[in-house]
Structure formats: C-alpha cells, structure tokens
Design an enzyme around this catalytic site. Structure first.
Site, short mmCIF file in Angstrom:
data_model
loop_
_atom_site.label_atom_id
_atom_site.label_comp_id
_atom_site.label_asym_id
_atom_site.label_seq_id
_atom_site.Cartn_x
_atom_site.Cartn_y
_atom_site.Cartn_z
N LYS A 92 0.88 -1.18 0.00
CA LYS A 92 0.00 0.00 0.00
C LYS A 92 0.91 1.22 0.00
O LYS A 92 2.05 1.16 0.48
CB LYS A 92 -0.85 -0.02 1.28
CG LYS A 92 -2.12 0.78 1.20
CD LYS A 92 -3.30 -0.04 0.71
CE LYS A 92 -4.54 0.80 0.63
NZ LYS A 92 -5.68 0.05 0.13
N GLY A 191 -24.41 2.97 4.88
CA GLY A 191 -23.56 3.61 3.87
C GLY A 191 -23.98 3.16 2.49
O GLY A 191 -23.78 2.00 2.11
N GLY A 193 -22.89 4.32 -0.51
CA GLY A 193 -21.97 4.94 -1.46
C GLY A 193 -21.82 4.01 -2.65
O GLY A 193 -22.74 3.27 -3.03
N VAL A 195 -20.26 1.14 -3.14
CA VAL A 195 -20.51 -0.30 -2.93
C VAL A 195 -21.92 -0.54 -2.40
O VAL A 195 -22.65 -1.40 -2.89
CB VAL A 195 -19.46 -0.90 -1.96
CG1 VAL A 195 -19.73 -2.39 -1.75
CG2 VAL A 195 -18.05 -0.69 -2.46
#
Ligand code: NAD
Length: 366
Positions: A92, A191, A193, A195
């Site tokens: 990452k 949530g 959003g 996804v």
C-alpha cells in the site's frame, strides 16, 4: 566491534518496532522537493507475488500517523490477496498532504518512485485517488492498475466488490439459518456509497427487506425511491430489528458500544477493518453467536478486479468468476471457526498465512 548502544537504539526505534511487530519486508520513504511530494510505500509480504495495493492521499496529522496507516493497510492487503487465492503480495502507499496538491508533475513523480521498485510494488486507486490520477502515474510506470475502462483498465471496482460482499453475506446466512436465501431477511445497509448502492440492488432482487442509512439524506431518498428500501436515521441503525448488519461506510463500527445494541445473527459488509479490536471484538461476536463474514475476504472484489487488469487484457467475466469463489471460501472459514471455536477473523487470517507458507515452500523447491 559491534556498537551495542546503536544496536539497542535500532532495536527499540519506533519504525523498526512496528515493522518487526507486523512482519513487513520494506518501507520506502519518498520525497521530491520540486513538487513537494511526500509518499511512503509499505511492502508487507511478496511471497505470493508482487505487492499490490492502492495509494491513499490524506492530510495526516503526523508522519507517525502516516507510517502506522501504511503499515496496517499493507498488511491487510497480504491477507486479502492470500485468502482470495490471488498470486499477489500485500502493499500500500500513502501520500501525505492535501489532495489539492495533486498535479501532473506531482503524480508522475510518484509514478517514478513506483517504477524504481521494479515491479515489486504495483499501485492502484484508494481514498482521494481516482482513475485520472492513475493515468498520470501510468505515464511513468507500468506497475499501475485501476485505469479507466476506455484505456483498457478495469474501471470502477465497486460493482465487483458489492457482488463479493453479497456472496459472503449469503454464505454467512447459510451458516446462520441453514439456507443462503436472503428472501424476507431484514438487512441493514450502513452507507449507500459506491458499494452500498450496488449491494442494495442485489438484496432487493433476492427479496430481502432492506433498511438503508447514510449521512447524506439526498442519497438516501434517491436509493429509497429506486429500490423501495426503508430509510433509517444513522443514529438508530444499530438498534433496529434486523437479521443482518452490513457495514458499508466506515471501519471500527463493531465495538464495545455497538455489539450490545446489535440484535442481528449475521454481520457481513464491505467496509474495511470493521472490528475495532480484531481480537477482543472477534471473540465477543463468537460468544454472542453472531456469524461474522471476515471483511477482508468478502470485500476483496475490488482487488480481484485490479488483479484481472494486472493479468493483462482486462476481462470483467474473469473478475466475476474469481469473485464467485468468495462464497466457498467464506463457508470454509466459518466451518473452521465453528470447529475450532475461534473467531472467524482469526480463522481467515490463519488460512491466509497457511497459503503463504505453503506457496513459500513451493517457490523454494527445486
Ligand atoms: P463511498 O465513500 O462511496 O461510500 C461510503 C458511504 O458511507 C457514503 O455514502 C457516506 O456518506 C456514507 N457514510 C459515511 N459515514 C457514515 C455514517 N457515519 N453513517 C452512515 N453512512 C455513512 O465508499 P465505497 O467505495 O462505497 O466503500 C465503502 C466501504 O467499503 C469503505 O469502507 C471502503 O474502504 C470499503 N471498500 C470499498 C471497495 C470498493 O471497491 N469501492 C473495496 C473494498 C473495500
């Protein structure tokens, strides 16, 4: 002669302390004066393949915070790739600063740092980094994924992530109820959003009774109108009468306070790091008999999507085929968790490590 004082200092230093504790291979600190770029690349484990993981740009309060974040996130990618059967390691990157600092030169400089690692680290999008940014990075390195579909990339990974999350939820339902049908099940999606909204579509299609919450009222109204889902105030989402809780917004929502309030039998969602304290809250869920579908497995669709791109000639069907495996893997993890009476998250991490160790031996053999 060995300078024991220096050795001691090195052993006790904050950075080596964290790297040793989490088992990283490499931490690369990048700085470029003309553009002001400050980036840190964390390479956790490359036994299975090159370390693939997105780049996050964030205005970190301190360098320590950025280092902690990149170390924690890159380790998570190792498990995610290993448990998903991908030939990838975990990595990452974080860029420190206000996302407004981004420019072509800034991103291309970052691309050159990625290139300098010779393919050991492959980047992609993450928070505050989009497909346009990947295009600039791609001008300097071929070790980049997450390009727009018009450029031969995999495009938005969210539909694949939502699909994998849905399959993981079905597998967890099978364990909890003896059937993986979600028809009539009350599912709370926190949530809606990128996804969450795709997940809601899968659930509605299967006949689940869906409850949705978000901090943006306008988004809620649109999804409610399109799907018939019931809107819930974000403050009350943990208290409603539900069978399945699907965290698709923030991490750490499964914690001391919420576990007491949740009356569900299953937790399965797309958010990263759902358990505030992996060990403590994993155990608490086990004791309460709540089936937990490990987050890093069931939200792996995004990684699976960029992996399909990395293999060359992106093929969406291939990505979905790979994501299909999430169902069986989730069942195996939950079986192991039940048989050994250990938290599902722990079972998943053990299975991921077992694969890394076994493949490490294959690579060493003649
Ligand atoms: P997103 O930013 O598009 O959606 C998150 C939604 O959560 C937003 O609508 C936001 O308003 C809402 N939200 C924020 N705080 C909230 C709160 N307190 N209560 C209720 N709603 C709140 O992000 P996304 O891409 O849909 O990802 C959702 C989660 O899944 C994130 O944790 C992300 O890290 C994880 N994830 C996403 C992908 C992917 O492919 N997009 C892959 C793996 C993991």
């Amino acid at each position: 002669m060995v300078d024991t004082k220096t050795q001691e200092t090195v052993r006790e230093g904050a950075i080596y302390g964290q790297i040793t504790a989490l088992g990283h291979e490499q931490l690369v600190i990048c700085y470029d004066e003309p553009t002001g770029l400050k980036a840190i690349i964390g390479i956790h484990n490359t036994v299975l393949g090159p370390a693939l993981g997105g780049t996050r740009m964030w205005n970190y309060a301190s360098e320590e915070e950025a280092i902690t974040d990149v170390l924690r996130l890159s380790r998570g990618m190792t498990f995610k790739a290993a448990i998903s059967g991908l030939n990838l390691g975990g990595g990452k990157a974080v860029i420190i600063g206000d996302p407004k600092l981004k420019s072509e030169a800034f991103l291309r400089r970052f691309g050159r740092f990625v290139q300098s690692l010779g393919g050991k680290y492959i980047t992609a999008e993450d928070v505050n980094m989009g497909t346009q940014d990947m295009e600039y990075i791609a001008m300097e390195t071929k070790h980049v994924t997450g390009l727009p579909d018009v450029k031969g990339g995999g495009g938005d990974p969210s539909p694949v992530t939502a699909y994998g999350t849905y399959l993981g939820m079905k597998a967890a339902a099978k364990k909890a109820y003896g059937t993986d049908s979600l028809q009539g099940k009350k599912v709370a999606v926190q949530g809606i959003g990128q996804v969450g909204k795709y997940l809601v579509n899968h659930l509605i299609k299967e006949g689940a009774e869906v409850f949705i919450t978000d901090i943006f009222e306008d988004k809620l109204q649109v999804v409610a109108k399109d799907t018939g889902a019931t809107v819930v105030d974000p403050k009350f989402i943990y208290d409603i009468d539900m069978d399945i809780y699907a965290p698709c917004a923030l991490g750490a929502t499964v914690n001391d306070e919420t576990i007491d309030r949740l009356k569900c039998q299953v937790i399965a969602g797309a958010a990263n790091n759902q358990l505030k304290d992996e060990e403590k809250h994993g155990k608490l869920l086990l004791e309460k008999g709540i089936i937990y579908a490990p987050d890093f497995l069931i939200n792996a669709g995004g990684l699976i999507n960029v992996y399909a791109e990395y293999l060359g000639g992106y093929n969406r069907d291939l990505a979905y085929q790979q994501a299909d495996k999430i169902y069986d893997t989730c069942i195996s993890i939950l079986d192991k968790s039940e048989k050994e009476n250990i938290p599902a998250q722990q079972a998943a991490i053990e299975m991921a490590w077992n694969r890394i160790q076994a493949m490490g031996k294959v690579k060493l053999s003649h």
